[in-house]
Design a protein around this motif. Sequence first.
Motif, PDB file in Angstrom:
ATOM      1  N   VAL A   1     -32.162 -46.283  96.623  1.00 43.74           N
ATOM      2  CA  VAL A   1     -31.257 -46.169  95.474  1.00 43.74           C
ATOM      3  C   VAL A   1     -31.912 -45.341  94.364  1.00 43.74           C
ATOM      4  CG1 VAL A   1     -30.158 -47.487  93.609  1.00 43.74           C
ATOM      5  CG2 VAL A   1     -29.951 -48.267  95.982  1.00 43.74           C
ATOM      6  N   VAL A   2     -33.176 -45.625  94.066  1.00 39.14           N
ATOM      7  CA  VAL A   2     -33.882 -44.869  93.033  1.00 39.14           C
ATOM      8  C   VAL A   2     -33.969 -43.397  93.417  1.00 39.14           C
ATOM      9  CG1 VAL A   2     -36.139 -44.549  91.917  1.00 39.14           C
ATOM     10  CG2 VAL A   2     -35.169 -46.841  92.134  1.00 39.14           C
ATOM     11  N   TRP A   3     -34.279 -43.131  94.681  1.00 42.04           N
ATOM     12  CA  TRP A   3     -34.387 -41.740  95.136  1.00 42.04           C
ATOM     13  C   TRP A   3     -33.034 -41.027  95.015  1.00 42.04           C
ATOM     14  CZ3 TRP A   3     -32.453 -39.235  99.633  1.00 42.04           C
ATOM     15  CH2 TRP A   3     -32.977 -37.940  99.824  1.00 42.04           C
ATOM     16  N   THR A   4     -31.958 -41.712  95.391  1.00 43.50           N
ATOM     17  CA  THR A   4     -30.615 -41.122  95.321  1.00 43.50           C
ATOM     18  C   THR A   4     -30.222 -40.835  93.871  1.00 43.50           C
ATOM     19  OG1 THR A   4     -29.970 -42.331  97.315  1.00 43.50           O
ATOM     20  CG2 THR A   4     -28.199 -41.466  95.955  1.00 43.50           C
ATOM     21  N   VAL A   5     -30.509 -41.772  92.959  1.00 42.25           N
ATOM     22  CA  VAL A   5     -30.165 -41.576  91.551  1.00 42.25           C
ATOM     23  C   VAL A   5     -30.988 -40.427  90.963  1.00 42.25           C
ATOM     24  CG1 VAL A   5     -30.291 -42.634  89.256  1.00 42.25           C
ATOM     25  CG2 VAL A   5     -29.362 -43.924  91.181  1.00 42.25           C
ATOM     26  N   ALA A   6     -32.280 -40.374  91.291  1.00 41.44           N
ATOM     27  CA  ALA A   6     -33.129 -39.296  90.787  1.00 41.44           C
ATOM     28  C   ALA A   6     -32.667 -37.947  91.324  1.00 41.44           C
ATOM     29  CB  ALA A   6     -34.584 -39.555  91.157  1.00 41.44           C
ATOM     30  N   ASP A   7     -32.288 -37.901  92.583  1.00 38.34           N
ATOM     31  CA  ASP A   7     -31.798 -36.652  93.178  1.00 38.34           C
ATOM     32  C   ASP A   7     -30.487 -36.217  92.520  1.00 38.34           C
ATOM     33  OD1 ASP A   7     -32.011 -34.541  95.082  1.00 38.34           O
ATOM     34  OD2 ASP A   7     -30.432 -35.517  96.280  1.00 38.34           O
ATOM     35  N   ALA A   8     -29.604 -37.170  92.264  1.00 40.59           N
ATOM     36  CA  ALA A   8     -28.333 -36.844  91.605  1.00 40.59           C
ATOM     37  C   ALA A   8     -28.591 -36.326  90.190  1.00 40.59           C
ATOM     38  CB  ALA A   8     -27.428 -38.068  91.571  1.00 40.59           C
ATOM     39  N   PHE A   9     -29.558 -36.922  89.482  1.00 37.60           N
ATOM     40  CA  PHE A   9     -29.877 -36.469  88.138  1.00 37.60           C
ATOM     41  C   PHE A   9     -30.435 -35.048  88.161  1.00 37.60           C
ATOM     42  CE2 PHE A   9     -32.844 -36.108  84.540  1.00 37.60           C
ATOM     43  CZ  PHE A   9     -31.951 -36.328  83.504  1.00 37.60           C
ATOM     44  N   GLN A  10     -31.316 -34.755  89.107  1.00 35.67           N
ATOM     45  CA  GLN A  10     -31.870 -33.399  89.220  1.00 35.67           C
ATOM     46  C   GLN A  10     -30.784 -32.396  89.588  1.00 35.67           C
ATOM     47  OE1 GLN A  10     -35.326 -33.205  91.704  1.00 35.67           O
ATOM     48  NE2 GLN A  10     -36.626 -34.242  90.192  1.00 35.67           N
ATOM     49  N   ASP A  11     -29.866 -32.791  90.465  1.00 38.62           N
ATOM     50  CA  ASP A  11     -28.742 -31.905  90.803  1.00 38.62           C
ATOM     51  C   ASP A  11     -27.901 -31.605  89.556  1.00 38.62           C
ATOM     52  OD1 ASP A  11     -29.424 -31.679  93.437  1.00 38.62           O
ATOM     53  OD2 ASP A  11     -27.919 -33.099  94.176  1.00 38.62           O
ATOM     54  N   ARG A  12     -27.697 -32.632  88.743  1.00 43.47           N
ATOM     55  CA  ARG A  12     -26.895 -32.447  87.535  1.00 43.47           C
ATOM     56  C   ARG A  12     -27.597 -31.476  86.575  1.00 43.47           C
ATOM     57  NH1 ARG A  12     -25.064 -37.271  83.437  1.00 43.47           N
ATOM     58  NH2 ARG A  12     -24.034 -35.920  81.953  1.00 43.47           N
ATOM     59  N   VAL A  13     -28.887 -31.637  86.406  1.00 43.82           N
ATOM     60  CA  VAL A  13     -29.641 -30.737  85.529  1.00 43.82           C
ATOM     61  C   VAL A  13     -29.591 -29.315  86.071  1.00 43.82           C
ATOM     62  CG1 VAL A  13     -31.972 -30.173  84.722  1.00 43.82           C
ATOM     63  CG2 VAL A  13     -31.160 -32.531  84.626  1.00 43.82           C
ATOM     64  N   HIS A  14     -29.750 -29.175  87.382  1.00 45.32           N
ATOM     65  CA  HIS A  14     -29.699 -27.855  88.006  1.00 45.32           C
ATOM     66  C   HIS A  14     -28.311 -27.221  87.843  1.00 45.32           C
ATOM     67  CE1 HIS A  14     -30.606 -24.652  90.804  1.00 45.32           C
ATOM     68  NE2 HIS A  14     -29.528 -24.958  91.504  1.00 45.32           N
ATOM     69  N   LEU A  15     -27.267 -27.994  88.029  1.00 47.76           N
ATOM     70  CA  LEU A  15     -25.906 -27.478  87.879  1.00 47.76           C
ATOM     71  C   LEU A  15     -25.614 -27.069  86.434  1.00 47.76           C
ATOM     72  CD1 LEU A  15     -23.888 -29.859  90.204  1.00 47.76           C
ATOM     73  CD2 LEU A  15     -24.408 -27.441  90.572  1.00 47.76           C
ATOM     74  N   ARG A  16     -26.146 -27.822  85.476  1.00 42.82           N
ATOM     75  CA  ARG A  16     -25.948 -27.448  84.069  1.00 42.82           C
ATOM     76  C   ARG A  16     -26.645 -26.123  83.762  1.00 42.82           C
ATOM     77  NH1 ARG A  16     -25.616 -32.368  79.815  1.00 42.82           N
ATOM     78  NH2 ARG A  16     -24.084 -33.582  80.974  1.00 42.82           N
ATOM     79  N   ALA A  17     -27.822 -25.928  84.312  1.00 44.32           N
ATOM     80  CA  ALA A  17     -28.539 -24.664  84.106  1.00 44.32           C
ATOM     81  C   ALA A  17     -27.769 -23.511  84.741  1.00 44.32           C
ATOM     82  CB  ALA A  17     -29.943 -24.746  84.688  1.00 44.32           C
ATOM     83  N   GLU A  18     -27.237 -23.729  85.932  1.00 48.41           N
ATOM     84  CA  GLU A  18     -26.424 -22.689  86.583  1.00 48.41           C
ATOM     85  C   GLU A  18     -25.171 -22.383  85.775  1.00 48.41           C
ATOM     86  OE1 GLU A  18     -25.339 -23.119  90.665  1.00 48.41           O
ATOM     87  OE2 GLU A  18     -27.386 -23.596  91.283  1.00 48.41           O
ATOM     88  N   LEU A  19     -24.546 -23.421  85.232  1.00 47.94           N
ATOM     89  CA  LEU A  19     -23.347 -23.229  84.417  1.00 47.94           C
ATOM     90  C   LEU A  19     -23.663 -22.399  83.174  1.00 47.94           C
ATOM     91  CD1 LEU A  19     -20.377 -23.811  83.764  1.00 47.94           C
ATOM     92  CD2 LEU A  19     -21.133 -25.928  82.672  1.00 47.94           C
ATOM     93  N   ALA A  20     -24.762 -22.693  82.519  1.00 48.01           N
ATOM     94  CA  ALA A  20     -25.138 -21.926  81.323  1.00 48.01           C
ATOM     95  C   ALA A  20     -25.399 -20.464  81.676  1.00 48.01           C
ATOM     96  CB  ALA A  20     -26.372 -22.543  80.677  1.00 48.01           C
ATOM     97  N   ALA A  21     -26.085 -20.217  82.784  1.00 53.74           N
ATOM     98  CA  ALA A  21     -26.358 -18.840  83.200  1.00 53.74           C
ATOM     99  C   ALA A  21     -25.059 -18.116  83.552  1.00 53.74           C
ATOM    100  CB  ALA A  21     -27.314 -18.827  84.387  1.00 53.74           C
ATOM    101  N   THR A  22     -24.160 -18.797  84.224  1.00 56.04           N
ATOM    102  CA  THR A  22     -22.876 -18.199  84.604  1.00 56.04           C
ATOM    103  C   THR A  22     -22.032 -17.898  83.366  1.00 56.04           C
ATOM    104  OG1 THR A  22     -22.939 -19.394  86.690  1.00 56.04           O
ATOM    105  CG2 THR A  22     -20.821 -18.515  86.020  1.00 56.04           C
ATOM    106  N   GLN A  23     -22.058 -18.783  82.392  1.00 53.35           N
ATOM    107  CA  GLN A  23     -21.308 -18.539  81.160  1.00 53.35           C
ATOM    108  C   GLN A  23     -21.868 -17.333  80.407  1.00 53.35           C
ATOM    109  OE1 GLN A  23     -21.571 -22.424  79.344  1.00 53.35           O
ATOM    110  NE2 GLN A  23     -19.515 -22.994  80.031  1.00 53.35           N
ATOM    111  N   ALA A  24     -23.182 -17.187  80.408  1.00 57.45           N
ATOM    112  CA  ALA A  24     -23.791 -16.022  79.756  1.00 57.45           C
ATOM    113  C   ALA A  24     -23.393 -14.743  80.494  1.00 57.45           C
ATOM    114  CB  ALA A  24     -25.308 -16.163  79.722  1.00 57.45           C
TER     115      ALA A  24
END
Length: 106
Positions: free
Chosen positions: A17-40
């Motif tokens: 469960v901890v590994w899954t939550v940590a992985d989901a959090f990292q995916d979210r951070v990565h997706l936010r970074a991709e979104l910011a780059a795409t918006q730029a």
Amino acid sequence: MLRNLPGLALVALLAGVVWTVADAFQDRVHLRAELAATQADLATAQASLQQAAETARIHRAHLARAADEARAWVALSNELQNMEGRNAPLSPLLAATAGRLFRSGQ
């Protein structure tokens, strides 16, 4: 060993469960970074598109002005040729002026 099996299963489940939550959090951070780059990138592309549209508008205006000038030269040429075809030929001064106009208009 069987006595510790439920505890080991619980620890494994919690680790999963901890590994899954940590992985989901990292995916979210990565997706936010991709979104910011795409918006730029999108903002840059939109600015380029607006600049190209303005350039095209200016170019069309220039072409329209050049076409108007060409029509004016054709009208002047026709008028001078019609004047020459009347009762008498053009005077030498008017013929020389018309010749200079035709050479500079081409």
